[in-house]
Design a protein around this motif. Structure first.
Motif, PDB file in Angstrom:
ATOM      1  N   ASP A 107       0.779  -1.303   0.021  1.00 13.68           N
ATOM      2  CA  ASP A 107      -0.001   0.038  -0.124  1.00 13.68           C
ATOM      3  C   ASP A 107       0.928   1.391  -0.079  1.00 13.68           C
ATOM      4  O   ASP A 107       0.504   2.255  -0.287  1.00 13.68           O
ATOM      5  N   ASN A 108       2.195   1.219   0.351  1.00 13.75           N
ATOM      6  CA  ASN A 108       3.089   2.169   0.340  1.00 13.75           C
ATOM      7  C   ASN A 108       2.515   3.403   1.168  1.00 13.75           C
ATOM      8  O   ASN A 108       2.628   4.573   0.852  1.00 13.75           O
ATOM      9  N   VAL A 109       1.834   3.259   2.449  1.00 14.67           N
ATOM     10  CA  VAL A 109       1.626   4.182   3.519  1.00 14.67           C
ATOM     11  C   VAL A 109       2.179   4.200   4.725  1.00 14.67           C
ATOM     12  O   VAL A 109       1.959   3.043   5.391  1.00 14.67           O
ATOM     13  N   LEU A 110       2.854   5.267   5.098  1.00  8.82           N
ATOM     14  CA  LEU A 110       3.490   5.079   6.517  1.00  8.82           C
ATOM     15  C   LEU A 110       2.732   6.131   7.218  1.00  8.82           C
ATOM     16  O   LEU A 110       2.666   7.254   6.907  1.00  8.82           O
ATOM     17  N   ARG A 111       2.549   5.989   8.569  1.00  5.66           N
ATOM     18  CA  ARG A 111       1.976   6.729   9.651  1.00  5.66           C
ATOM     19  C   ARG A 111       3.076   7.297  10.563  1.00  5.66           C
ATOM     20  O   ARG A 111       3.700   6.222  11.009  1.00  5.66           O
ATOM     21  N   ILE A 112       3.141   8.262  10.881  1.00  7.74           N
ATOM     22  CA  ILE A 112       4.400   8.740  11.977  1.00  7.74           C
ATOM     23  C   ILE A 112       3.307   9.468  13.026  1.00  7.74           C
ATOM     24  O   ILE A 112       2.692  10.384  12.989  1.00  7.74           O
ATOM     25  N   LEU A 113       3.386   8.843  14.207  1.00  4.75           N
ATOM     26  CA  LEU A 113       2.835   9.318  15.650  1.00  4.75           C
ATOM     27  C   LEU A 113       3.666   9.915  16.246  1.00  4.75           C
ATOM     28  O   LEU A 113       4.925   9.697  16.133  1.00  4.75           O
ATOM     29  N   GLY A 114       3.318  10.950  16.947  1.00  2.00           N
ATOM     30  CA  GLY A 114       3.973  11.774  17.759  1.00  2.00           C
ATOM     31  C   GLY A 114       3.330  12.790  18.595  1.00  2.00           C
ATOM     32  O   GLY A 114       2.389  13.022  18.340  1.00  2.00           O
ATOM     33  N   ASP A 115       4.343  14.125  18.884  1.00  4.68           N
ATOM     34  CA  ASP A 115       3.682  14.996  19.458  1.00  4.68           C
ATOM     35  C   ASP A 115       4.473  16.387  19.058  1.00  4.68           C
ATOM     36  O   ASP A 115       5.351  16.328  18.511  1.00  4.68           O
ATOM     37  N   ALA A 116       4.190  17.453  19.695  1.00  2.00           N
ATOM     38  CA  ALA A 116       4.701  18.718  19.384  1.00  2.00           C
ATOM     39  C   ALA A 116       6.397  18.595  19.796  1.00  2.00           C
ATOM     40  O   ALA A 116       6.935  19.579  19.139  1.00  2.00           O
ATOM     41  N   ASN A 117       6.619  17.950  20.449  1.00  5.70           N
ATOM     42  CA  ASN A 117       8.181  17.783  20.800  1.00  5.70           C
ATOM     43  C   ASN A 117       9.099  17.015  19.775  1.00  5.70           C
ATOM     44  O   ASN A 117      10.365  17.028  20.051  1.00  5.70           O
ATOM     45  N   ASP A 118       8.329  16.400  19.000  1.00  2.59           N
ATOM     46  CA  ASP A 118       9.066  15.766  17.936  1.00  2.59           C
ATOM     47  C   ASP A 118       9.091  16.300  16.662  1.00  2.59           C
ATOM     48  O   ASP A 118       8.431  17.092  16.176  1.00  2.59           O
TER      49      ASP A 118
END
Length: 181
Positions: A107-118
């Motif tokens: 599918d070539n889909v990447l999710r990046i999770l994080g917050d304002a400090n990342d």
């Protein structure tokens, strides 16, 4: 137990009624614990070695201090659909369209999770396009398209390499710190 290499100490004696052997015999051995992916959805740690998520929707969870630089770490991920930066103030740098193709499933889909400090840094500004919503009425501003997956709100970036479409979903909180080279 967490992944890693551990020394296990063992002490043994025999007991026969009231008789106890002395001295006790002691020794140790080394055991290596390695996370293994399954055919389902996995949350995997990154220890600097190849991680293959196999089938399913697989997430790499970085620990505090585990920054990723795709100039050196790109070949260490296969079949990974998400990277979670939420364990600390982390940086993911040098991510390219080709890295997303190489590390994700078909599918070539990447999710990046994080917050304002990342901080997330992607390579080549011209390769990525932020998906926007059309104005509701003439004169309204164009706004970033937001996608909600698993309770997380993402901004969507797309691109293409050799006819292969690529999607990067970047958690909205991280968006404040994105740097496009």
């Amino acid at each position: 137990q967490s992944a890693g290499t551990y020394t296990v100490g063992v002490t043994a004696q025999t007991v026969d009624g009231v008789d106890i052997s002395t001295p006790a015999v002691a020794d140790s051995f080394t055991a290596t614990v390695t996370p293994r992916a399954t055919a389902g959805d996995d949350n995997l740690g990154f220890l600097g070695q190849l991680v293959d998520g196999l089938a399913g929707d697989d997430t790499i969870q970085l620990r505090a201090g585990d920054n990723l630089n795709f100039a050196t770490d790109a070949d260490k991920f296969k079949n990974i659909e998400a990277i979670d930066l939420s364990a600390g103030d982390l940086t993911l740098s040098g991510l390219s369209l080709q890295d997303v193709i190489d590390m994700t499933d078909a599918d070539n889909v990447l999710r990046i999770l994080g917050d304002a400090n990342d901080t997330v840094s992607v390579l080549t500004a011209g390769d990525w396009t932020q998906t926007t919503m059309p104005p509701v009425e003439a004169g309204d501003p164009v706004v970033a398209k937001e996608i909600i997956v698993g309770g997380h709100t993402f901004n969507e970036y797309t691109g293409s390499v050799g006819g292969t479409d690529v999607t990067l979903l970047l958690e909205k909180a991280v968006q404040q710190n994105i740097v496009i080279h």
